[in-house]
Motif scaffolding. Structure first.
Motif, PDB file in Angstrom:
ATOM      1  N   PHE A  17     112.837  -5.552  14.244  1.00  0.00           N
ATOM      2  CA  PHE A  17     113.321  -6.656  15.072  1.00  0.00           C
ATOM      3  C   PHE A  17     112.476  -6.794  16.326  1.00  0.00           C
ATOM      4  CE2 PHE A  17     117.408  -6.654  12.708  1.00  0.00           C
ATOM      5  CZ  PHE A  17     117.476  -8.011  12.456  1.00  0.00           C
ATOM      6  N   ASP A  18     112.055  -5.686  16.930  1.00  0.00           N
ATOM      7  CA  ASP A  18     111.212  -5.771  18.127  1.00  0.00           C
ATOM      8  C   ASP A  18     109.918  -6.528  17.834  1.00  0.00           C
ATOM      9  OD1 ASP A  18     112.975  -4.494  19.847  1.00  0.00           O
ATOM     10  OD2 ASP A  18     112.109  -2.506  19.497  1.00  0.00           O
ATOM     11  N   GLU A  19     109.304  -6.261  16.687  1.00  0.00           N
ATOM     12  CA  GLU A  19     108.100  -6.996  16.298  1.00  0.00           C
ATOM     13  C   GLU A  19     108.432  -8.471  16.071  1.00  0.00           C
ATOM     14  OE1 GLU A  19     105.342  -3.951  13.785  1.00  0.00           O
ATOM     15  OE2 GLU A  19     107.375  -4.313  12.998  1.00  0.00           O
ATOM     16  N   MET A  20     109.577  -8.711  15.478  1.00  0.00           N
ATOM     17  CA  MET A  20     110.009 -10.087  15.213  1.00  0.00           C
ATOM     18  C   MET A  20     110.170 -10.859  16.510  1.00  0.00           C
ATOM     19  SD  MET A  20     110.821 -12.408  13.162  1.00  0.00           S
ATOM     20  CE  MET A  20     111.622 -13.965  13.314  1.00  0.00           C
ATOM     21  N   TRP A  21     110.799 -10.226  17.499  1.00  0.00           N
ATOM     22  CA  TRP A  21     111.003 -10.912  18.789  1.00  0.00           C
ATOM     23  C   TRP A  21     109.636 -11.280  19.389  1.00  0.00           C
ATOM     24  CZ3 TRP A  21     115.165 -11.363  16.754  1.00  0.00           C
ATOM     25  CH2 TRP A  21     116.188 -10.429  16.662  1.00  0.00           C
ATOM     26  N   ASP A  22     108.670 -10.348  19.314  1.00  0.00           N
ATOM     27  CA  ASP A  22     107.334 -10.619  19.857  1.00  0.00           C
ATOM     28  C   ASP A  22     106.656 -11.773  19.107  1.00  0.00           C
ATOM     29  OD1 ASP A  22     107.683  -8.580  21.706  1.00  0.00           O
ATOM     30  OD2 ASP A  22     106.588  -7.094  20.522  1.00  0.00           O
ATOM     31  N   GLU A  27     104.827 -17.325  18.685  1.00  0.00           N
ATOM     32  CA  GLU A  27     104.851 -18.598  17.961  1.00  0.00           C
ATOM     33  C   GLU A  27     105.206 -19.746  18.891  1.00  0.00           C
ATOM     34  OE1 GLU A  27     107.678 -19.967  14.508  1.00  0.00           O
ATOM     35  OE2 GLU A  27     105.937 -18.879  13.724  1.00  0.00           O
ATOM     36  N   GLN A  28     106.189 -19.561  19.730  1.00  0.00           N
ATOM     37  CA  GLN A  28     106.584 -20.618  20.663  1.00  0.00           C
ATOM     38  C   GLN A  28     105.435 -20.948  21.616  1.00  0.00           C
ATOM     39  OE1 GLN A  28     109.166 -22.621  20.679  1.00  0.00           O
ATOM     40  NE2 GLN A  28     108.354 -23.666  22.438  1.00  0.00           N
ATOM     41  N   PHE A  65     103.544 -25.613   8.135  1.00  0.00           N
ATOM     42  CA  PHE A  65     104.144 -24.389   7.593  1.00  0.00           C
ATOM     43  C   PHE A  65     103.137 -23.482   6.904  1.00  0.00           C
ATOM     44  CE2 PHE A  65     108.148 -26.760   8.073  1.00  0.00           C
ATOM     45  CZ  PHE A  65     108.829 -25.811   8.809  1.00  0.00           C
ATOM     46  N   MET A  66     102.089 -24.034   6.336  1.00  0.00           N
ATOM     47  CA  MET A  66     101.134 -23.217   5.593  1.00  0.00           C
ATOM     48  C   MET A  66     100.027 -22.642   6.472  1.00  0.00           C
ATOM     49  SD  MET A  66     102.474 -23.155   2.645  1.00  0.00           S
ATOM     50  CE  MET A  66     101.202 -22.340   1.714  1.00  0.00           C
ATOM     51  N   ALA A  67      99.701 -23.314   7.586  1.00  0.00           N
ATOM     52  CA  ALA A  67      98.533 -22.887   8.347  1.00  0.00           C
ATOM     53  C   ALA A  67      98.759 -22.668   9.837  1.00  0.00           C
ATOM     54  CB  ALA A  67      97.417 -23.915   8.164  1.00  0.00           C
ATOM     55  N   THR A  68      99.775 -23.271  10.412  1.00  0.00           N
ATOM     56  CA  THR A  68      99.910 -23.261  11.872  1.00  0.00           C
ATOM     57  C   THR A  68     100.821 -22.164  12.399  1.00  0.00           C
ATOM     58  OG1 THR A  68      99.561 -25.649  11.868  1.00  0.00           O
ATOM     59  CG2 THR A  68     100.496 -24.701  13.863  1.00  0.00           C
ATOM     60  N   LEU A  69     101.927 -21.911  11.734  1.00  0.00           N
ATOM     61  CA  LEU A  69     102.930 -20.987  12.265  1.00  0.00           C
ATOM     62  C   LEU A  69     102.520 -19.523  12.095  1.00  0.00           C
ATOM     63  CD1 LEU A  69     106.236 -22.598  10.956  1.00  0.00           C
ATOM     64  CD2 LEU A  69     105.093 -22.968  13.143  1.00  0.00           C
ATOM     65  N   PRO A  70     102.485 -18.748  13.176  1.00  0.00           N
ATOM     66  CA  PRO A  70     102.208 -17.314  13.056  1.00  0.00           C
ATOM     67  C   PRO A  70     103.215 -16.592  12.160  1.00  0.00           C
ATOM     68  CG  PRO A  70     101.955 -17.981  15.338  1.00  0.00           C
ATOM     69  CD  PRO A  70     102.545 -19.154  14.596  1.00  0.00           C
ATOM     70  N   LEU A  71     104.452 -17.074  12.108  1.00  0.00           N
ATOM     71  CA  LEU A  71     105.497 -16.427  11.300  1.00  0.00           C
ATOM     72  C   LEU A  71     105.517 -16.893   9.848  1.00  0.00           C
ATOM     73  CD1 LEU A  71     108.480 -16.379  13.805  1.00  0.00           C
ATOM     74  CD2 LEU A  71     107.485 -14.404  12.673  1.00  0.00           C
ATOM     75  N   ARG A  72     104.545 -17.703   9.433  1.00  0.00           N
ATOM     76  CA  ARG A  72     104.593 -18.318   8.101  1.00  0.00           C
ATOM     77  C   ARG A  72     104.787 -17.307   6.975  1.00  0.00           C
ATOM     78  NH1 ARG A  72      99.593 -18.854  10.141  1.00  0.00           N
ATOM     79  NH2 ARG A  72      97.910 -17.731   9.105  1.00  0.00           N
ATOM     80  N   GLU A  73     104.239 -16.112   7.116  1.00  0.00           N
ATOM     81  CA  GLU A  73     104.390 -15.102   6.065  1.00  0.00           C
ATOM     82  C   GLU A  73     105.783 -14.477   6.047  1.00  0.00           C
ATOM     83  OE1 GLU A  73     101.172 -12.261   5.759  1.00  0.00           O
ATOM     84  OE2 GLU A  73      99.887 -13.658   6.868  1.00  0.00           O
ATOM     85  N   TYR A  74     106.559 -14.725   7.089  1.00  0.00           N
ATOM     86  CA  TYR A  74     107.877 -14.108   7.225  1.00  0.00           C
ATOM     87  C   TYR A  74     109.007 -15.124   7.172  1.00  0.00           C
ATOM     88  CZ  TYR A  74     104.858 -10.372   8.769  1.00  0.00           C
ATOM     89  OH  TYR A  74     103.863  -9.419   8.832  1.00  0.00           O
TER      90      TYR A  74
END
Length: 99
Positions: A17-22, A27-28, A65-74
């Motif tokens: 979760f700590d990694e997720m928060w970062d 991403e924002q 969704f495929m290229a821009t979002l850092p969280l796209r893999e998650y």
């Protein structure tokens, strides 16, 4: 064009979760100005986010969704619905969808 998007964080066994928060903060900061989010909501008590996004087309939304979002893999994109203004729909109803 407006899109309703429902997505779920798929992080089990993949990150803490700590990694997720970062990631979420990153991403924002990176994407905030590139994606026109009309509204975004975090669903209380769930690993789910709901967004109302304004994109030029489905192609543009796919690129986001495929290229821009850092969280796209998650992110598991659960629902994407293209939306139209209800008043425009009513105008079509008045004409019985003719013209």
């Amino acid at each position: 064009m407006l899109f309703y998007v429902q997505m779920r964080w798929n992080i089990e066994g993949r990150m803490s979760f700590d990694e997720m928060w970062d990631y979420q903060v990153r991403e924002q900061e990176e994407v905030g100005g590139k994606v026109n989010a009309v509204h975004m909501y975090k669903v209380a008590g769930q690993r789910r986010v709901i967004a109302l996004l304004d994109a030029e087309s489905a192609d543009e939304l796919d690129r986001i969704f495929m290229a821009t979002l850092p969280l796209r893999e998650y992110l598991d994109i659960e629902i994407i619905w293209a939306l139209r203004e209800f008043s425009s729909f009513v105008e079509d109803c008045k004409r019985h969808f003719r013209e």
